[in-house]
Design an enzyme around this catalytic site. Structure first.
Site, short mmCIF file in Angstrom:
data_model
loop_
_atom_site.label_atom_id
_atom_site.label_comp_id
_atom_site.label_asym_id
_atom_site.label_seq_id
_atom_site.Cartn_x
_atom_site.Cartn_y
_atom_site.Cartn_z
N ASP A 67 -1.03 -14.35 9.24
CA ASP A 67 0.12 -15.31 8.95
C ASP A 67 1.34 -15.17 10.08
O ASP A 67 1.26 -14.63 11.15
CB ASP A 67 0.75 -14.76 7.82
CG ASP A 67 1.02 -13.21 7.68
OD1 ASP A 67 1.04 -12.58 8.71
OD2 ASP A 67 1.19 -12.79 6.64
N ASN A 136 5.30 -7.49 -3.79
CA ASN A 136 5.01 -8.08 -4.89
C ASN A 136 3.41 -8.34 -4.97
O ASN A 136 3.01 -9.13 -5.80
CB ASN A 136 5.82 -9.58 -4.84
CG ASN A 136 5.09 -10.31 -3.64
OD1 ASN A 136 4.46 -9.79 -2.50
ND2 ASN A 136 5.56 -11.59 -3.35
N HIS A 138 1.51 -9.29 -2.58
CA HIS A 138 0.96 -10.29 -1.66
C HIS A 138 0.08 -9.89 -0.59
O HIS A 138 0.02 -8.79 -0.26
CB HIS A 138 2.11 -11.36 -1.19
CG HIS A 138 2.90 -10.72 0.11
ND1 HIS A 138 4.12 -11.11 0.50
CD2 HIS A 138 2.41 -9.77 1.02
CE1 HIS A 138 4.68 -10.26 1.42
NE2 HIS A 138 3.78 -9.52 1.77
N GLU A 143 1.37 -15.63 -2.03
CA GLU A 143 2.35 -15.04 -2.93
C GLU A 143 1.84 -15.14 -4.41
O GLU A 143 0.87 -15.70 -4.63
CB GLU A 143 3.48 -15.64 -2.67
CG GLU A 143 4.11 -15.71 -1.45
CD GLU A 143 4.96 -14.56 -1.16
OE1 GLU A 143 4.51 -13.49 -1.60
OE2 GLU A 143 5.80 -14.39 -0.40
C1 F6R Z 1 2.18 -9.30 7.66
C2 F6R Z 1 1.83 -9.74 6.29
C3 F6R Z 1 2.46 -9.05 5.12
C4 F6R Z 1 2.43 -7.63 5.11
C5 F6R Z 1 2.86 -6.90 3.88
C6 F6R Z 1 3.22 -5.53 3.99
O1 F6R Z 1 1.53 -9.97 8.73
O2 F6R Z 1 0.51 -10.33 6.18
O3 F6R Z 1 1.57 -9.70 4.05
O4 F6R Z 1 1.27 -6.94 5.44
O5 F6R Z 1 4.10 -7.70 3.54
O6 F6R Z 1 4.13 -5.49 4.91
P1 F6R Z 1 4.29 -3.83 5.46
O7 F6R Z 1 3.10 -3.32 6.05
O8 F6R Z 1 5.28 -4.09 6.82
O9 F6R Z 1 4.93 -2.84 4.32
#
Ligand code: F6R
Length: 249
Positions: A67, A136, A138, A143
């Site tokens: 992403d 959340n 995701h 989302e």
């Molecule tokens: C980042 C991504 C997000 C993260 C998620 C957890 O490329 O796809 O979905 O994997 O927000 O983030 P961290 O690992 O920083 O807790």
């Protein structure tokens, strides 16, 4: 779906790196989608070290970004592209045809998503997807409420993602939308590896793994995936029932 609980982040990351390494040894033409963020950071470092130390041939492997934040340049250290360039692309000295990152500053995000979809499809789909989980629930920028059937798409960000996402940036940054691989990519990938560490993730991990799958918690889609593997540390696993944990190393 298999859940592995590790004593700490280092052990979890070692296991993830081993699985990534095993993937390219088993299939030297592997196509892998990689999340940015704090969860996989050490796993990527260990994976790169292992590949280089063992002289594993990765010349036919392809890596794609999971992403990107829209409006954020790849030179911004908070961007997913910056993260993947610094943790994977540069240390492995990947050839230009071996990877594709999203361009967060594209004037046409929809076309950017279609190009990513084509890039993946032309290579026969994803073999491994490495993801984290948002507070959340995701996955990427899928989302809560995102339909399972989407491939790469433009996503409006949840308020929680806009707030939590500030941790990647030096100063307050406008985060409103992103581009992301879809849950259809997640479900079609041969294997998916979900990494979660730290006590802040304990509640959402419990909801994603022990409550019935729901679009309100996108990561719960991993329950539908026969090749789904969750690696958690003891803090992230602290609200899981013992019956959920396949093994405690
Ligand atoms: C980042 C991504 C997000 C993260 C998620 C957890 O490329 O796809 O979905 O994997 O927000 O983030 P961290 O690992 O920083 O807790």
């Amino acid at each position: 779906m298999v859940i592995d609980c590790h004593p700490n982040y280092e052990a979890l990351s070692r296991h993830a790196a081993d699985m990534m390494h095993e993937q390219i040894r088993e299939n030297p033409r592997s196509v892998m989608a990689l999340a940015a963020g704090d969860s996989p950071r050490l796993a990527y470092t260990l994976f790169v070290q292992q590949v280089l130390a063992e002289g594993t041939d990765y010349s036919q492997c392809t890596f794609v970004a999971l992403d990107e934040w829209l409006g954020i340049d790849h030179l911004n250290p908070g961007s997913c592209a910056y993260f993947l360039n610094h943790n994977i692309v540069s240390p492995l000295n990947l050839a230009s045809g071996q990877y594709r990152l999203f361009d967060g500053t594209t004037p046409n995000p929809q076309a950017e998503c279609e190009a990513m979809n084509r890039f993946i499809a032309l290579r026969g789909g994803l073999n491994l997807m490495v993801v984290g989980i948002g507070m959340n629930g995701h996955i990427g920028f899928n989302e809560p409420g995102t339909p399972l059937q989407l491939y790469a798409h433009v996503a409006a960000l949840d308020t929680s993602t806009m707030v939590v996402g500030q941790k990647y940036f030096a100063g307050q940054t406008v985060l409103e939308a992103g581009v992301t691989l879809g849950l259809q990519h997640f479900l079609e990938s041969d294997k998916v590896l979900l990494l979660a560490n730290g006590s802040l993730k304990a509640g959402i991990i419990q909801r994603a793994l022990e409550q019935p799958p729901t679009l309100s918690v996108p990561a719960s889609a991993i329950q539908l995936h026969a090749g789904g593997r969750v690696l958690v540390d003891q803090e992230a696993a602290s609200q899981l029932s013992p019956a959920s944990l396949s093994k405690i190393p």
